[in-house]
Design an enzyme around this catalytic site. Structure first.
Site, PDB file in Angstrom:
ATOM      1  N   ARG A 173     -27.498  18.662   5.003  1.00 12.97           N
ATOM      2  CA  ARG A 173     -26.110  18.548   4.490  1.00 12.97           C
ATOM      3  C   ARG A 173     -24.994  19.392   5.081  1.00 12.97           C
ATOM      4  NH1 ARG A 173     -24.932  21.249   0.126  1.00 12.97           N
ATOM      5  NH2 ARG A 173     -26.852  20.441  -1.048  1.00 12.97           N
ATOM      6  N   TYR A 220      -4.221   0.273   3.579  1.00  5.84           N
ATOM      7  CA  TYR A 220      -5.522   0.041   3.545  1.00  5.84           C
ATOM      8  C   TYR A 220      -5.944  -0.305   2.109  1.00  5.84           C
ATOM      9  CZ  TYR A 220     -10.739  -0.408   3.878  1.00  5.84           C
ATOM     10  OH  TYR A 220     -11.979  -0.787   3.626  1.00  5.84           O
ATOM     11  N   ASP A 255      -4.084   7.881   9.189  1.00  7.26           N
ATOM     12  CA  ASP A 255      -5.094   7.033   9.263  1.00  7.26           C
ATOM     13  C   ASP A 255      -5.074   6.261  10.660  1.00  7.26           C
ATOM     14  OD1 ASP A 255      -7.185   4.925   9.445  1.00  7.26           O
ATOM     15  OD2 ASP A 255      -7.015   4.699   7.224  1.00  7.26           O
TER      16      ASP A 255
HETATM   17  C1  LIG Z   1     -12.062   0.078   6.733  1.00  8.83           C
HETATM   18  C2  LIG Z   1     -10.851   1.303   6.753  1.00  8.83           C
HETATM   19  C3  LIG Z   1     -10.834   2.314   5.834  1.00  8.83           C
HETATM   20  C4  LIG Z   1     -12.123   2.716   5.239  1.00  8.83           C
HETATM   21  O1  LIG Z   1     -13.061   3.099   5.992  1.00  8.83           O
HETATM   22  P1  LIG Z   1     -14.675   2.882   5.487  1.00  8.83           P
HETATM   23  O2  LIG Z   1     -15.683   2.979   6.582  1.00  8.83           O
HETATM   24  O3  LIG Z   1     -14.847   1.383   5.236  1.00  8.83           O
HETATM   25  O4  LIG Z   1     -14.895   3.621   4.075  1.00  8.83           O
HETATM   26  C5  LIG Z   1      -9.773   3.247   5.980  1.00  8.83           C
HETATM   27  N1  LIG Z   1      -8.606   2.858   6.773  1.00  8.83           N
HETATM   28  C6  LIG Z   1      -8.685   1.703   7.515  1.00  8.83           C
HETATM   29  C7  LIG Z   1      -7.273   1.668   8.075  1.00  8.83           C
HETATM   30  C8  LIG Z   1      -9.535   0.744   7.532  1.00  8.83           C
HETATM   31  O5  LIG Z   1      -9.550  -0.093   8.314  1.00  8.83           O
END
Ligand SMILES: *Cc1c(COP(=O)(O)O)cnc(C)c1O
Length: 378
Positions: A46, A98, A170
């Site tokens: 972990r 998202y 992001d």
């Molecule tokens: C898919 C996505 C997420 C979340 O990711 P997961 O791997 O599904 O948990 C977050 N931000 C964006 C822009 C995404 O496309």
């Protein structure tokens, strides 16, 4: 070292124990110690695992970051970044967000005492206007999903920096191949590696990167304390996927540009959203901030929601599915799939048409993709 070389080599030296050229799947939870507390840097999986460490080093290098951490999903990575905040803190967030991130902020973190203000981040002054003396973070996606709006990372970093507000981006849609937020002044980058970085729609994962050691240490503490870590096999698959990110992104983009131009030229399509089109209001920012325009686009066919649903049902090469970033092309009707939970008045206010279709353009042959859309639009 250039991007394509880093993707194949960083963190991926030959295995010291055996010479294995490819990083092995270290499918182990624990490590044998020579004497109590005397080990080779690995004690429990972990906390640390060699396959995960290789992936963390590789992805950090692609974001030009000093530090990187891998998580079990993009949402787990997002939760780790938000754990830098404490009850009472406020964050300013893109309003074209998202859906899973909105759910985490609105349904989980708000309950824990955080507060959020959602603004149109394509205008940096609206970010500045939303800051309060409680604001500790600005959270951006750029390009946004599904309207492909851009946020000027450098301009927003200049607003955040002097006030000590953390800027998190992001970067899932753009990928590190096309955009490096830390180089533009962001403090934290988050990825869902499920998408382009993994690239083959066969594993779920997340990643955070930072240059500041205090931020890295806090997120690493969260990674180990909460334990939402990816398993060694998932790390291996993601590491195998990322080796080809550069070549895949070039193909995604070439196909997306062709599809965007094809759709924009049709009289039965009302609007196309793609940062690489001359009609995109932020084309100049896209050219300045990104090294390309990516593989995602949205469009509004004429004929209302019924026709859009029919088109999404009739494509054969484009699979009707959520998610994005894999080698295969996907089509999605956000209002009935990913964005259904947003109330209609809010969707209308943000300019999200009920008829909008989103495409994740894959790396199949351009001719087959356009032929597929042609028959579906007919
Ligand atoms: C898919 C996505 C997420 C979340 O990711 P997961 O791997 O599904 O948990 C977050 N931000 C964006 C822009 C995404 O496309």
């Amino acid at each position: 070292m250039d991007f394509a070389t880093k993707a194949i080599h960083v963190g991926q030296e030959a295995d010291p124990a055996t010479g294995a050229t490819i990083v092995p799947i270290y499918q182990t939870s624990t490590y044998t110690q020579r004497a109590p507390g005397e080990h080779l840097g690995f004690d429990y999986s972990r906390t640390i695992n060699p396959t995960r460490l290789a992936l963390e080093r590789c992805l950090a290098s692609l974001e030009n970051a000093r530090f990187g951490l891998c998580f079990a999903s993009g949402m787990a990575a997002t939760a780790a970044a938000l754990d830098l905040l404490s009850a009472g803190d406020h964050a300013v967030v893109t309003d074209d967000l998202y859906g899973g991130t909105f759910r985490l902020f609105d349904k989980v973190l708000r309950r824990d005492g955080l507060s959020f203000t959602y603004v149109d981040v394509s205008d940096p002054s609206s970010v500045a206007g939303a800051l309060t003396d409680k604001t500790r973070m600005v959270w951006l996606e750029t390009p946004t999903n599904p309207l492909m709006k851009l946020a000027d990372i450098k301009a927003i970093a200049a607003i955040c920096g002097p006030r000590g507000v953390l800027l998190a981006v992001d970067n899932t849609f753009a990928t590190p191949f096309l955009q490096n937020p830390l180089d533009l002044g962001a403090d934290i980058v988050v990825h869902s590696t499920t998408k382009y970085i993994g690239g083959h729609s066969d594993t779920v994962g997340g990643f955070t990167a930072a240059n500041r050691e205090d931020l890295h240490t806090a997120m690493k503490f969260h990674q180990n304390a909460v334990g939402a870590v990816p398993g060694p096999l998932d790390c291996f698959l993601t590491l195998r996927g990322v080796k080809t990110l550069a070549v895949r992104m070039r193909e995604h983009e070439r196909n997306a540009q062709a599809v965007a131009e094809f759709l924009a030229a049709r009289t039965d399509v009302e609007q196309v959203y793609y940062p690489g089109l001359a009609s995109h209001p932020q084309l100049e920012l896209a050219k300045r901030q990104m090294r390309g325009f990516g593989g995602m686009l949205s469009f509004v066919p004429k004929g209302g929601v019924q026709r859009s649903r029919a088109i999404a049902t009739k494509t054969k090469v484009f699979s009707l599915a959520e998610s994005l970033g894999g080698v295969e092309s996907l089509i999605c009707h956000p209002v009935s799939m990913t964005h259904g939970s947003i109330p209609k008045e809010e969707r209308d206010a943000h300019g999200l048409s009920d008829a909008l279709l989103r495409l994740s353009v894959g790396i199949e042959s351009e001719r087959d993709l356009i032929a597929d859309l042609t028959q579906a639009l007919a």
